[in-house]
Design a protein around this motif. Sequence first.
Motif, PDB file in Angstrom:
ATOM      1  N   PHE A 131      10.304  -5.066  -9.217  1.00  0.00           N
ATOM      2  CA  PHE A 131       9.479  -4.154  -9.044  1.00  0.00           C
ATOM      3  C   PHE A 131       8.578  -3.681 -10.294  1.00  0.00           C
ATOM      4  CE2 PHE A 131      11.885  -3.443  -5.174  1.00  0.00           C
ATOM      5  CZ  PHE A 131      10.715  -3.792  -4.259  1.00  0.00           C
ATOM      6  N   ALA A 132       7.282  -3.326 -10.308  1.00  0.00           N
ATOM      7  CA  ALA A 132       6.533  -3.107 -11.362  1.00  0.00           C
ATOM      8  C   ALA A 132       5.826  -2.045 -11.100  1.00  0.00           C
ATOM      9  CB  ALA A 132       5.883  -4.427 -11.714  1.00  0.00           C
ATOM     10  N   ARG A 133       5.342  -1.236 -12.159  1.00  0.00           N
ATOM     11  CA  ARG A 133       4.558   0.028 -11.806  1.00  0.00           C
ATOM     12  C   ARG A 133       3.140  -0.515 -12.317  1.00  0.00           C
ATOM     13  NH1 ARG A 133       7.722   5.025 -14.852  1.00  0.00           N
ATOM     14  NH2 ARG A 133       9.610   5.086 -13.577  1.00  0.00           N
ATOM     15  N   LYS A 134       2.367   0.042 -11.234  1.00  0.00           N
ATOM     16  CA  LYS A 134       0.931  -0.373 -11.478  1.00  0.00           C
ATOM     17  C   LYS A 134       0.123   0.972 -11.796  1.00  0.00           C
ATOM     18  CE  LYS A 134      -3.155  -2.310  -8.734  1.00  0.00           C
ATOM     19  NZ  LYS A 134      -3.189  -2.794  -7.225  1.00  0.00           N
ATOM     20  N   ASN A 135      -0.271   1.071 -12.834  1.00  0.00           N
ATOM     21  CA  ASN A 135      -0.525   2.421 -13.350  1.00  0.00           C
ATOM     22  C   ASN A 135      -2.111   2.600 -13.092  1.00  0.00           C
ATOM     23  OD1 ASN A 135       1.826   3.535 -14.874  1.00  0.00           O
ATOM     24  ND2 ASN A 135       1.628   1.400 -15.465  1.00  0.00           N
ATOM     25  N   TYR A 136      -2.476   3.622 -12.388  1.00  0.00           N
ATOM     26  CA  TYR A 136      -3.825   4.158 -12.006  1.00  0.00           C
ATOM     27  C   TYR A 136      -3.699   5.607 -11.351  1.00  0.00           C
ATOM     28  CZ  TYR A 136      -3.495   2.334  -7.271  1.00  0.00           C
ATOM     29  OH  TYR A 136      -3.121   2.150  -5.847  1.00  0.00           O
ATOM     30  N   PHE A 137      -4.891   6.395 -11.662  1.00  0.00           N
ATOM     31  CA  PHE A 137      -4.911   7.732 -11.044  1.00  0.00           C
ATOM     32  C   PHE A 137      -5.469   7.527  -9.808  1.00  0.00           C
ATOM     33  CE2 PHE A 137      -7.012  11.609 -10.495  1.00  0.00           C
ATOM     34  CZ  PHE A 137      -6.010  12.567 -10.244  1.00  0.00           C
ATOM     35  N   TYR A 138      -5.290   8.281  -8.568  1.00  0.00           N
ATOM     36  CA  TYR A 138      -6.009   8.862  -7.522  1.00  0.00           C
ATOM     37  C   TYR A 138      -5.287   9.754  -6.940  1.00  0.00           C
ATOM     38  CZ  TYR A 138      -8.646   4.385  -6.926  1.00  0.00           C
ATOM     39  OH  TYR A 138      -9.552   3.154  -7.217  1.00  0.00           O
ATOM     40  N   PRO A 139      -5.691  10.715  -6.402  1.00  0.00           N
ATOM     41  CA  PRO A 139      -5.443  11.970  -5.808  1.00  0.00           C
ATOM     42  C   PRO A 139      -4.013  11.499  -4.656  1.00  0.00           C
ATOM     43  CG  PRO A 139      -7.533  11.712  -5.026  1.00  0.00           C
ATOM     44  CD  PRO A 139      -7.386  10.604  -6.092  1.00  0.00           C
ATOM     45  N   ASP A 140      -4.149  10.400  -4.200  1.00  0.00           N
ATOM     46  CA  ASP A 140      -3.326  10.152  -3.057  1.00  0.00           C
ATOM     47  C   ASP A 140      -2.235   9.268  -3.585  1.00  0.00           C
ATOM     48  OD1 ASP A 140      -4.677   7.765  -3.568  1.00  0.00           O
ATOM     49  OD2 ASP A 140      -5.594   7.644  -1.681  1.00  0.00           O
ATOM     50  N   MET A 141      -1.921   9.264  -5.102  1.00  0.00           N
ATOM     51  CA  MET A 141      -0.943   8.853  -5.608  1.00  0.00           C
ATOM     52  C   MET A 141       0.076   9.593  -6.470  1.00  0.00           C
ATOM     53  SD  MET A 141      -0.491   5.447  -4.787  1.00  0.00           S
ATOM     54  CE  MET A 141       0.752   4.997  -6.052  1.00  0.00           C
ATOM     55  N   PRO A 142       0.797  10.497  -5.885  1.00  0.00           N
ATOM     56  CA  PRO A 142       1.366  11.371  -6.732  1.00  0.00           C
ATOM     57  C   PRO A 142       2.077  11.151  -7.895  1.00  0.00           C
ATOM     58  CG  PRO A 142       2.211  11.442  -4.282  1.00  0.00           C
ATOM     59  CD  PRO A 142       1.313  10.326  -4.438  1.00  0.00           C
ATOM     60  N   LYS A 143       2.666   9.821  -8.374  1.00  0.00           N
ATOM     61  CA  LYS A 143       3.387   9.500  -9.352  1.00  0.00           C
ATOM     62  C   LYS A 143       2.042   9.227 -10.376  1.00  0.00           C
ATOM     63  CE  LYS A 143       5.779   6.271  -7.557  1.00  0.00           C
ATOM     64  NZ  LYS A 143       5.644   6.433  -6.218  1.00  0.00           N
ATOM     65  N   ASN A 144       0.882   9.006 -10.083  1.00  0.00           N
ATOM     66  CA  ASN A 144      -0.086   8.252 -10.854  1.00  0.00           C
ATOM     67  C   ASN A 144       0.324   6.893 -11.287  1.00  0.00           C
ATOM     68  OD1 ASN A 144      -1.594  10.723 -11.211  1.00  0.00           O
ATOM     69  ND2 ASN A 144      -0.965  11.233 -13.115  1.00  0.00           N
ATOM     70  N   TYR A 145       1.144   6.291 -10.692  1.00  0.00           N
ATOM     71  CA  TYR A 145       1.226   4.996 -10.366  1.00  0.00           C
ATOM     72  C   TYR A 145       1.903   4.347  -9.224  1.00  0.00           C
ATOM     73  CZ  TYR A 145       6.406   6.032 -11.422  1.00  0.00           C
ATOM     74  OH  TYR A 145       7.666   6.091 -11.294  1.00  0.00           O
ATOM     75  N   GLN A 146       1.593   3.122  -8.822  1.00  0.00           N
ATOM     76  CA  GLN A 146       2.066   2.573  -7.556  1.00  0.00           C
ATOM     77  C   GLN A 146       3.382   1.700  -7.760  1.00  0.00           C
ATOM     78  OE1 GLN A 146      -0.299  -0.335  -5.561  1.00  0.00           O
ATOM     79  NE2 GLN A 146       0.276   0.252  -3.566  1.00  0.00           N
ATOM     80  N   ILE A 147       4.595   1.782  -7.179  1.00  0.00           N
ATOM     81  CA  ILE A 147       5.329   0.785  -7.253  1.00  0.00           C
ATOM     82  C   ILE A 147       5.101  -0.518  -6.500  1.00  0.00           C
ATOM     83  CG2 ILE A 147       7.947   0.171  -7.093  1.00  0.00           C
ATOM     84  CD1 ILE A 147       8.575   3.153  -7.256  1.00  0.00           C
ATOM     85  N   SER A 148       4.736  -1.693  -7.163  1.00  0.00           N
ATOM     86  CA  SER A 148       4.554  -2.707  -6.481  1.00  0.00           C
ATOM     87  C   SER A 148       5.198  -4.121  -7.063  1.00  0.00           C
ATOM     88  CB  SER A 148       3.260  -2.926  -6.660  1.00  0.00           C
ATOM     89  OG  SER A 148       2.460  -4.101  -5.994  1.00  0.00           O
ATOM     90  N   GLN A 149       4.536  -5.188  -6.912  1.00  0.00           N
ATOM     91  CA  GLN A 149       5.141  -6.382  -7.824  1.00  0.00           C
ATOM     92  C   GLN A 149       3.907  -7.169  -8.237  1.00  0.00           C
ATOM     93  OE1 GLN A 149       7.342  -8.212  -4.333  1.00  0.00           O
ATOM     94  NE2 GLN A 149       9.257  -8.096  -5.564  1.00  0.00           N
ATOM     95  N   TYR A 150       4.215  -7.450  -9.587  1.00  0.00           N
ATOM     96  CA  TYR A 150       3.285  -8.084 -10.268  1.00  0.00           C
ATOM     97  C   TYR A 150       3.153  -9.532 -10.398  1.00  0.00           C
ATOM     98  CZ  TYR A 150      -0.068  -8.925 -14.255  1.00  0.00           C
ATOM     99  OH  TYR A 150      -0.921  -9.199 -15.123  1.00  0.00           O
ATOM    100  N   ASP A 151       3.745 -10.089 -11.608  1.00  0.00           N
ATOM    101  CA  ASP A 151       3.954 -11.563 -11.690  1.00  0.00           C
ATOM    102  C   ASP A 151       5.173 -12.045 -11.173  1.00  0.00           C
ATOM    103  OD1 ASP A 151       5.650 -10.156 -13.249  1.00  0.00           O
ATOM    104  OD2 ASP A 151       5.381 -11.278 -15.137  1.00  0.00           O
ATOM    105  N   GLU A 152       5.844 -11.314 -10.452  1.00  0.00           N
ATOM    106  CA  GLU A 152       7.322 -12.151  -9.778  1.00  0.00           C
ATOM    107  C   GLU A 152       7.448 -11.573  -8.215  1.00  0.00           C
ATOM    108  OE1 GLU A 152      10.008 -11.814 -13.770  1.00  0.00           O
ATOM    109  OE2 GLU A 152       9.464 -10.007 -12.593  1.00  0.00           O
ATOM    110  N   PRO A 153       6.445 -11.970  -7.468  1.00  0.00           N
ATOM    111  CA  PRO A 153       6.518 -11.767  -6.228  1.00  0.00           C
ATOM    112  C   PRO A 153       7.777 -12.077  -5.440  1.00  0.00           C
ATOM    113  CG  PRO A 153       5.071 -13.489  -6.333  1.00  0.00           C
ATOM    114  CD  PRO A 153       5.699 -13.008  -7.770  1.00  0.00           C
ATOM    115  N   LEU A 154       8.002 -11.750  -4.257  1.00  0.00           N
ATOM    116  CA  LEU A 154       9.065 -11.892  -3.707  1.00  0.00           C
ATOM    117  C   LEU A 154       9.165 -13.287  -2.837  1.00  0.00           C
ATOM    118  CD1 LEU A 154      12.115 -11.043  -2.546  1.00  0.00           C
ATOM    119  CD2 LEU A 154      11.082  -9.650  -1.024  1.00  0.00           C
TER     120      LEU A 154
END
Length: 492
Positions: free
Chosen positions: A83-106
């Motif tokens: 998993f990777a951290r996708k960093n951006y700010f939106y009020p609906d993202m409490p962490k200010n990042y989304q845990i996602s997958q980037y260059d290594e998808p499942l």
Amino acid sequence: MAFDKALQSFEPVLGLETHVELGTESKMFCGCATGFGEPPNTQVCPTCLAFPGALPVANEAAIEATIRIGLALNCSIAEWCRFARKNYFYPDMPKNYQISQYDEPLCSDGYLDVEVGGRTFRVEIERVHLEEDTGKSTHVGGATGRIHGADYSIVDYNRAGIPLVEIVTKPITGTGELAPEVAKAYGIELREIMRSLGVSDVRMDQGSMRFDVNVSLNKPGEPWGTRTETKNVNSFRSVERSVRGEIERQAYLLSEGGKITQETRHFHEDTGTTTPGRSKEEAQDYRYFPDPDLVPIAPDVAWVESLRASLPELPRVKRLRLREEWGVSEHDMESMTNAGAVDLVEATIAAGAPAADARKWWMGELARRANESGTALADLAITPADVARVTELVASGALNDKLARAALEGILAGEGTADEVVAKRGLQIADEGELAGIIEQVLADNADAAEKVRSGKVAAVGALVGAVMKLSRGKADAGRARELILEKLGVS
């Protein structure tokens, strides 16, 4: 520019990004419940609200569901990814990042075949990756429901952290004038696969399945054009309309010497048009990096193969089998698929109904009522067993079609089973003795029409049958009434 004219000069290239919320009991990285429609901010905890020191733990059920999706889409399954951290700010993202997958998808490099207009189109899948959904922002005030012009915004974090699978296609070419239909058919086929796997309820009205639709145009033989991305399209009809609308809009701009801007766009249901969102002229820098709080995923090969072996019969294979068993045309099967009726018809047949009768009621009266109420066919308050019992009552002569529709109406209204509704509403068709008495009364009241029939004007019997149906309040069998009237009048 008119759609047909646009396709005379330009070739469309499509791309679809599909987000599917998984139907797990708990969220992706914490133990919070995932039920839809609960009071705002009641399904949250320190982890999904990103309190300091709260650490995520991956949901094994979500990983398994994603692998099953990848296998159903003919993907390769990664032996190691993270998993990777996708960093951006939106009020609906409490962490200010989304845990996602980037260059290594499942899951990666798959495909899905869809049939449109008698042709098979292979849609290649670039990746299927797992991430977490965001919270839900509601913008209050203003005319559009968007943040611009709103008086204030409120945020519900119940959805934040729900497991979300993103399925991304490779560019889809060669569709020509069938581009809108191919996009729609792909979406429908994906939904059917998710249903057959049991990994999501794919309720588009609740946002558990939604599409981002990419469209570009180019002249034959030239490089692909600049694409636009229509965001969060939430019905198959809207997927089709958004593709068609973008082709018409882009073709007009290009033919007038204009330039297509790479941007996100919003689809408007009322007009079928799109309007600009935000520019994507340059790639967004989300500063991806591996999430240090989560261990890598390394699916055991034997486990993956056991999941492959446990996959159910996939929808396309099942439809081909059922088409042969039911003796229906490709068009009829496509209509049932689009209506979400295939499984309902199959279950009704399994409950004892003839195939033709099962299709008739689900695709006729019940589909009409579902459309009128804006309800999915599967969500109607009636079961395949109920429908099978109604068909049995019709076959036995206890109900005619009109009374059967009344019985279905009563079942949908919660009045009980088919037999209970028939009894409560007095729907039982008139028996022979009762019918004979009604016919005697009708012949006495319509002597002129009766005499016409006796004299050889058999067409006049229609008026007499109509009178019988009226006097019996629709309970008589019209065919049997006609036979008895002619017999009574001595007409063979």
